[in-house]
Motif scaffolding. Structure first.
Motif, PDB file in Angstrom:
ATOM      1  N   GLY A   1       0.888  -1.352   0.174  1.00  9.29           N
ATOM      2  CA  GLY A   1       0.000  -0.016   0.186  1.00  9.29           C
ATOM      3  C   GLY A   1       0.824   1.197  -0.030  1.00  9.29           C
ATOM      4  N   THR A   2       0.474   2.088   0.981  1.00 10.35           N
ATOM      5  CA  THR A   2       1.145   3.476   1.041  1.00 10.35           C
ATOM      6  C   THR A   2       2.316   3.336   1.721  1.00 10.35           C
ATOM      7  OG1 THR A   2      -0.270   4.299   2.642  1.00 10.35           O
ATOM      8  CG2 THR A   2      -0.994   4.872   0.646  1.00 10.35           C
TER       9      THR A   2
ATOM     10  N   ASN B   1       1.189   8.036   3.404  1.00  5.10           N
ATOM     11  CA  ASN B   1       1.621   9.165   2.759  1.00  5.10           C
ATOM     12  C   ASN B   1       1.029  10.653   2.499  1.00  5.10           C
ATOM     13  OD1 ASN B   1       0.279   8.800   0.504  1.00  5.10           O
ATOM     14  ND2 ASN B   1       1.919   8.557  -0.957  1.00  5.10           N
TER      15      ASN B   1
ATOM     16  N   THR C   1      -2.263  10.754   1.569  1.00  8.11           N
ATOM     17  CA  THR C   1      -3.580  10.756   0.427  1.00  8.11           C
ATOM     18  C   THR C   1      -4.639  10.226   1.153  1.00  8.11           C
ATOM     19  OG1 THR C   1      -2.646   8.746  -0.458  1.00  8.11           O
ATOM     20  CG2 THR C   1      -2.186  10.853  -1.689  1.00  8.11           C
TER      21      THR C   1
ATOM     22  N   LEU D   1      -6.532   5.371   1.816  1.00  4.43           N
ATOM     23  CA  LEU D   1      -5.740   4.506   1.162  1.00  4.43           C
ATOM     24  C   LEU D   1      -5.135   3.583   2.700  1.00  4.43           C
ATOM     25  CD1 LEU D   1      -3.518   6.622  -1.259  1.00  4.43           C
ATOM     26  CD2 LEU D   1      -4.926   4.349  -1.530  1.00  4.43           C
TER      27      LEU D   1
HETATM   28  C1  NAG Z   1       1.082   8.058  -2.129  1.00  4.14           C
HETATM   29  O1  NAG Z   1       0.941   6.636  -2.598  1.00  4.14           O
HETATM   30  C2  NAG Z   1       0.358   6.296  -3.418  1.00  4.14           C
HETATM   31  C3  NAG Z   1       0.235   4.827  -3.597  1.00  4.14           C
HETATM   32  O2  NAG Z   1       1.377   4.132  -3.468  1.00  4.14           O
HETATM   33  C4  NAG Z   1       0.619   6.995  -4.775  1.00  4.14           C
HETATM   34  O3  NAG Z   1      -0.443   6.701  -5.723  1.00  4.14           O
HETATM   35  C5  NAG Z   1       0.875   8.559  -4.420  1.00  4.14           C
HETATM   36  O4  NAG Z   1       1.362   9.380  -5.420  1.00  4.14           O
HETATM   37  C6  NAG Z   1       1.553   8.736  -3.323  1.00  4.14           C
HETATM   38  N1  NAG Z   1       1.349  10.174  -3.001  1.00  4.14           N
HETATM   39  C7  NAG Z   1       2.362  10.864  -2.571  1.00  4.14           C
HETATM   40  C8  NAG Z   1       2.194  12.136  -2.250  1.00  4.14           C
HETATM   41  O5  NAG Z   1       3.585  10.503  -2.533  1.00  4.14           O
END
Ligand code: NAG
Ligand code: ADP
Ligand code: NAG
Ligand code: NAG
Ligand code: NAG
Ligand code: NAG
Ligand code: NAG
Length: 671
Positions: free
Chosen positions: A45-46, A59, A61, A64
């Motif tokens: 995932g994130t 991160n 968003t 998620l």
């Molecule tokens: C956060 O993670 C998501 C999924 O991995 C990604 O699509 C997105 O661009 C990321 N956002 C940032 C701000 O890094």
């Protein structure tokens, strides 16, 4: 012996094999991470590990989820049939919420048999479960949640709580975030989303099947009293092996969940995490001041304030140093006005090393004007009274307009409170007096002296008759004759001079002048006239030719007049003997005698017997012979002056007069 050796070999083989096997399937039973740069976590995932080594579960968003698992499953039961053994762990976390007072949704430490959470939901499900399997015993999940949203469907107690969860998001036990202070046992609230760095301890005791969860700020050692406790036999929840890790999920509010360090121990107590080695959190919102700034900023401010203050003091001092007195009526004299700053700089602050001499009125300093680099002499007078200042300045300025090659040019003036400055052309050879009387100075030869005499005479002629109004110098004497680079005599010191228009009577003022140079009628009436200047010029002629002061006083206090001495020698026919001894053999006797006689003629007691400067010039240039005039004539005149006492309002005789003049010498000192 050989048998024993063989046995040992087998044992070692077995041990080695066992270790090998363990490292293959089951991970070591304890680990510690201070930052995750070196860690081999399985992320999904994130979840990421930042370059600084932070484990970032989300991160920022929305909606998620992210998971970080220790890569290998851990053996929670020593034997497949045994009970779940004791374990202990601690981790350090921080929640950075976009909104300072609202977080979403939460994070959890979990022990789970299934390492895949692809069916789990974000938001209130924390990425652990979903609406289908929530609460189902087939989940085999033990978790400790740090929940920042109050979800009524899970009977959450608040939006800031720590809970112990078994297979469900409905906690077995939960408490508001906080800790019991070891010192006094008082409960202190903590806010999970405060962006503070905090530490969690989770302990399971297999004997008592008690789960203890403790929370504290990073700076606080592990409190002895746990925050939440639950008795729950994990043997009924967890199978033999399980994965451990963190899960986090965001909902609608942008939050970032970080784990900074993590320590785990199976069967024992988790080792402490060295907080000095923890990675730094990113900054959110107003950047907290760094230590360097904390020291440098106040220091810089203090230094700036000090510098500003010093500058102010300097400016004020400078302003005070250079303040001048300037009045409206002075505007017309603008071109003649010097700034005090210029004079101050020119004379290097009126330093003693620039002192040229001290006259009756004040000190005279040498200076070099800053911009023009012109050499000047600055006379510094004190003038306390404001009365008559305007007249005096007007006078000074009008004197400044006079132009003659044998005049010490007055360039201008400057005024301050209580002080007046007169700026003159600089005369590099100083005053004539020092050549006449000082032993060590090279004496002037006759030609030079005669040239100086003619120069002064022509200047006086200009003042009396050639400029637009009559100017009476009032203080002609050797010390007021200055010598320029070419040793030309120049008449200076107009500090005393009073000018008046042609035709009008000179104003009568106090008698001013220097003893020996004062005409008898000037002492009597106090009225200066061109002829009183001629009298003084006569004395000057005798002085420069004889190299003697006009009035001498011996030890007994008796005064001898130079004019009497010359007259006496003339009567005896030995006039030549009065000529300066230093001129011996190197002198034009005819010229010297002419000058001596002219000196006597100018020093006549009766003003009407004296020649005008016009005639003086003619005699000196040899364009006209001296009038018939004998020593007897002059003696008779003196006698007449003495006998004339009846008509003389002051009633003083000539000798008395000359003596009284001596007593007036102080007059030359002050104005
Ligand atoms: C956060 O993670 C998501 C999924 O991995 C990604 O699509 C997105 O661009 C990321 N956002 C940032 C701000 O890094
Ligand atoms: N323009 C000048 N250039 C050089 N030296 C000067 C100038 N004016 C005055 N001095 C020096 O300063 C001394 C004092 O001057 P001043 O005040 O005029 O004397 P006093 O009042 O006795 O006539 C003089 O003896 C002379 O040496
Ligand atoms: C990380 O862990 C995985 C799973 O146990 C393993 O396959 C991999 O080799 C490990 N990598 C490192 C660098 O230790
Ligand atoms: C583990 O979870 C995944 C998805 O969440 C699921 O597909 C899988 O069947 C589960 N495995 C077991 C053994 O329960
Ligand atoms: C629990 O999960 C199992 C397997 O996924 C399922 O068969 C069972 O019906 C579930 N029980 C409940 C009460 O939902
Ligand atoms: C601590 O939190 C509880 C629950 O939110 C609240 O009732 C209590 O007043 C708080 N105490 C302090 C000292 O903030
Ligand atoms: C925990 O549960 C297991 C299996 O149900 C049982 O064997 C064990 O005795 C229990 N332990 C305690 C301390 O109750």
């Amino acid at each position: 012996m050989p048998g024993k050796k063989y046995k040992c070999f087998i044992l070692c083989q077995l041990l080695f094999l066992g270790l090998d096997l363990a490292s293959f399937t089951i991970a070591e039973e304890q680990f510690i991470y201070s930052g995750f740069s070196q860690a081999n976590l399985s992320l999904d995932g994130t979840a990421t590990v930042t370059p600084e080594g932070l484990l970032q579960l989300t991160n920022g968003t929305f909606n998620l989820k992210g998971h970080a698992l220790y890569p290998a499953p851990l053996q929670f039961r020593r034997h497949p049939t045994g009970n779940v053994q004791s374990f202990s762990l601690t981790f350090i976390f921080s929640i950075l919420s976009a909104l300072p007072d609202k977080g979403a949704d939460g994070m959890a430490f979990f022990v789970s048999t299934n390492k895949s959470f692809s069916n789990a939901l974000p938001a209130q499900y924390l990425g652990l479960l979903n609406d289908q399997n929530n609460g189902n015993t087939s989940n085999h999940i033990f978790a400790v949640e740090l929940d920042t949203i109050q979800n009524s469907e899970f009977q959450d107690i608040s939006d800031n709580h720590v809970g112990i969860n078994i297979n469900s998001l409905h906690s077995v036990q939960s408490r508001d975030a906080g800790f019991y202070d070891d010192k006094n046992g008082v409960f202190k609230n903590l806010t999970l989303i405060s962006r503070e760095v905090m530490q969690v301890w989770v302990e399971y005791d297999a004997g008592s099947t008690q789960v203890d969860v403790t929370l504290a700020p990073i700076k606080v050692a592990k409190p002895t009293r746990p925050l939440v406790s639950a008795i729950y036999n994990l043997s009924t929840v967890l199978p033999g092996t399980a994965y451990i890790g963190f899960s986090s999920a965001t909902g609608v509010i942008n939050s970032r969940y970080y784990v900074l360090g993590w320590s785990f121990s199976m069967g024992g107590t988790a080792s402490g995490i060295d907080i000095r080695k923890l990675p730094k959190l990113p900054h959110i919102g107003p950047r907290p001041r760094s230590k360097v700034l904390k020291i440098i900023m106040p220091a810089t401010i203090a230094v700036s304030i000090f510098v500003a203050g010093a500058l102010l003091v300097l400016l004020v001092r400078r302003k005070l140093t250079y303040t001048e007195l300037r009045e409206d009526w002075e505007t017309e004299f603008g071109p003649n006005r010097f700034s005090y700053k210029d004079l101050f700089l020119a004379t290097e602050g009126f330093k003693n090393k620039n002192l040229l001499g001290t006259g009756g009125f004040g000190k005279v300093y040498k200076g070099i004007l800053p911009t023009s680099k012109l050499e000047v002499a600055v006379k510094r007078l004190s003038h306390e009274s404001r009365q008559g200042t305007k007249e005096f300045i007007t006078e000074i300025v009008s004197i400044g307009r006079l132009r003659h090659r044998n005049l010490v040019q007055l360039l201008g003036y400057c005024r301050r409170k209580g002080e007046l400055f007169l700026v003159y052309d600089y005369m590099s050879n100083g005053s004539l007096e020092k050549y006449l009387y000082s032993e060590d100075e090279l004496s002037l030869d006759w030609n030079k002296r005669f040239q100086i005499i003619k120069g002064v005479a022509s200047c006086l002629l200009y003042l009396h008759e050639e400029c637009e109004r009559v100017v009476i110098h009032r203080d002609i004497k050797a010390s007021n004759v200055l010598l320029d680079r070419e040793l030309n005599g120049r008449l200076g010191d107009f500090g005393l001079a009073k000018s008046y228009d042609h035709g009008t009577d000179p104003q009568t003022t106090r008698v001013v002048g220097t003893m020996g140079y004062l005409a008898p009628e000037l002492v009597r009436t106090g009225k200066p006239s061109p002829l009183t200047d001629v009298f003084a010029f006569g004395t000057f002629l005798l002085e420069i030719t004889c190299g003697q002061r006009p009035v001498k006083q011996n030890a007994q206090g008796d005064r001898f007049m130079l004019v009497d001495l010359v007259l006496e020698h003339w009567q005896k026919g030995s006039m030549m003997e009065t000529i300066d001894k230093r001129l011996q053999g190197n002198c034009n006797i005819d010229e010297a005698c002419l000058v001596l006689k002219l000196g006597l003629l100018c020093s006549q007691p009766f003003a009407r017997s004296r020649p005008s400067m016009n005639h003086v010039m003619l005699y000196l240039n040899g364009d006209m012979p001296l009038p018939e005039f004998t020593p007897t004539d002059m003696s008779l005149n003196m006698l007449a002056l003495m006998e004339n006492r009846g008509s003389d309002p002051s009633g003083v005789s000539y000798p008395q007069l000359m003596t009284s003049i001596g007593a007036m010498s102080s007059l030359s000192g002050g104005r």
